[in-house]
Design an enzyme around this catalytic site. Structure first.
Site, short mmCIF file in Angstrom:
data_model
loop_
_atom_site.label_atom_id
_atom_site.label_comp_id
_atom_site.label_asym_id
_atom_site.label_seq_id
_atom_site.Cartn_x
_atom_site.Cartn_y
_atom_site.Cartn_z
N CYS A 297 -4.81 2.41 -3.55
CA CYS A 297 -3.58 2.94 -2.96
C CYS A 297 -2.42 1.97 -3.15
O CYS A 297 -1.58 1.79 -2.26
CB CYS A 297 -3.76 3.26 -1.48
N ASP B 204 3.07 -4.28 8.22
CA ASP B 204 1.86 -3.49 8.03
C ASP B 204 0.69 -4.46 8.18
O ASP B 204 0.38 -5.24 7.27
CB ASP B 204 1.91 -2.84 6.64
N HIS C 281 0.87 -1.19 0.00
CA HIS C 281 0.00 0.00 0.00
C HIS C 281 0.90 1.23 0.00
O HIS C 281 2.03 1.19 0.53
CB HIS C 281 -0.84 -0.05 1.29
N LYS D 137 -10.61 -0.87 10.19
CA LYS D 137 -10.71 -2.05 9.32
C LYS D 137 -11.06 -3.29 10.12
O LYS D 137 -11.15 -4.39 9.57
CB LYS D 137 -9.40 -2.25 8.56
N GLN E 4 -4.52 -5.07 7.03
CA GLN E 4 -5.50 -6.03 6.51
C GLN E 4 -5.49 -7.34 7.29
O GLN E 4 -6.34 -8.20 7.07
CB GLN E 4 -5.23 -6.32 5.02
#
Ligand code: PLP
Length: 417
Positions: A375, A211, A134, A237, A214
């Site tokens: 993104c 990261d 991303h 999220k 998700q």
């Protein structure tokens, strides 16, 4: 993933209709149709339990934290620090000193880039990312490279959208100071082998940032079992509010980092000659924090664990399998990202139809999907498409949602002939 015992709820059958009743927004009608919400990877909806926790706090306990001796301030501080302990347990961090509240994943990565990487790196040092990141896990490192003259290296992906692990390993070297990768790709759904990747990076002396934007809603994250140095994710999220997230960082690393932003709460003493800084984690939380956000995040963690993360993941995996088979079988559809290990995301294009037009037609049927570059422009460039449509699944999606998506895509195909 951790080997912690599964909660008893993991063995109960997953009752998606009961879950749906927790989300008032799912009763909305869009353009005359029932809402089919397939955009949880961008932002998930919130259950009553989260909405209520925020309202309770705002109605009964709000004041500023850490500063007041009065009753409300103490109540707010208790709730805010309780949320930190909740987040610590959710990711199995060793200490609340390692749990920093940030605005979200983007801020977590920028904090590490500016406070950890920028003061340390110089010409010849390398930061290694992957080709499926991303923008939030690309641009902060490009800024550090501009600021320090260190070099950004990018490990390639294959045509299924998987990290080319051999190439990744070849790019790792004693020059690699930091590896920053997604746990799960937002554009493709690929699950990366982060435990192995962390081991290999550590063997070369690099630190690793994951990261987890998700991953947190779909996977049990155990930062100690993973061995992550930094792990960051966003509440919105994972059924929590916007404007709040967590940066986990190993205490020894945080101790070695200068503050990122200055202001109230992050100091111990201030004079015009010299300022001394607060202890962890407050040193990295300048200014009044997002108190109700942290409380909402804690409620979202309670909620997810009450459903059982394992049960949610299994439910989403069934939907993904169904949608992959049915959408993939439609004429003129190309699936983008077909990794062997995927979570909750189906990206695709329809020949002859721009993704934005497709998204508009689906919306007319009440079907909310994401369209665009997600993104992740380099991913679009790799697959040679300007954009994709992306359906993403959450704990409340049903087989009926998949059927509505398929029917809407068939109608779209008919419209474009
Ligand atoms: N990383 C990934 C993989 C994401 O999917 C996102 C959001 O889509 C981000 C980072 C940025 O998250 P936020 O906008 O909440 O900071």
């Amino acid at each position: 993933m951790s080997a912690r015992p599964q909660p008893a709820s993991a063995v109960r059958p997953y009752d998606v209709e009961r879950v749906r009743r927790d989300f008032p927004i799912l009763a909305t009608r869009v353009n005359g149709h029932p809402l089919t919400y397939l955009d949880s990877a961008a932002s998930s909806q919130r259950p009553r339990q989260v909405l209520r926790a925020i309202e309770d706090y705002e109605t009964h306990s709000h004041a500023n934290v850490h500063r007041g001796v009065h009753t409300l301030s103490q109540a707010a501080t208790g709730a805010f620090e309780g949320a930190r302990e909740r987040a610590r347990r959710f990711i199995n961090a060793a200490s609340v000193r390692e749990v920093i509240f940030v605005r979200g994943t983007t801020e977590g990565i920028n904090l590490v880039a500016q406070s950890y990487a920028r003061p340390r790196y110089r010409t010849g040092d390398e930061i290694l990312i992957s080709a499926l990141e991303h923008h939030a896990n690309i641009v902060p490192w490009q800024l550090v490279c501009e600021q320090t003259r260190c070099t950004l290296k990018v490990a390639p992906i294959n045509t299924r959208g998987e990290l080319d692990y051999e190439a990744f390993r070849r790019l790792l070297s004693p020059r690699t100071r930091l590896v920053a990768v997604a746990h799960i790709s937002n554009a493709l759904g690929t699950i990366l082998p982060v435990a192995e990747l962390i081991r290999d990076a550590h063997a070369q002396g690099a630190v690793v940032l994951i990261d987890g934007a998700q991953a947190a809603p779909h996977t049990r994250v155990d930062v100690q079992a993973l061995g992550a140095d930094f792990y960051t994710f966003s509440a919105h999220k994972m059924y929590g509010p916007t404007g709040i997230g967590v940066l986990y960082a190993r205490e020894a690393l945080l101790e070695s980092m200068p503050p990122w932003q200055g202001g109230g709460d992050m100091i111990r003493t201030v004079s015009f000659e010299r300022t001394t800084y607060n202890e962890l984690p407050y040193r990295f939380e300048a200014g009044t924090p997002n108190i109700s956000g942290a409380i909402g995040l804690a409620a979202a963690m309670d909620y997810l664990e009450s459903l059982s993360l394992e049960a949610v993941a299994a439910h989403e995996a069934r939907l993904l399998e169904l949608a992959t088979a049915q959408v993939g079988a439609l004429p003129d559809i190309e699936l983008i990202g077909t990794a062997a290990h995927k979570a909750a995301v189906l990206s695709f294009t329809m020949r002859g139809v721009h993704a934005h037009d497709l998204g508009t037609i689906l919306d007319a049927e009440g079907v909310a999907v994401r369209t665009g570059h997600h993104c992740a422009m380099p991913v679009m460039t790799f697959f040679n498409v300007p954009a994709t449509a992306r359906a993403s699944f959450g704990c409340y999606n049903t087989e009926e949602d998949v059927a509505r998506l398929v029917a809407a895509l068939q109608r779209a195909r008919g419209l474009f002939g």
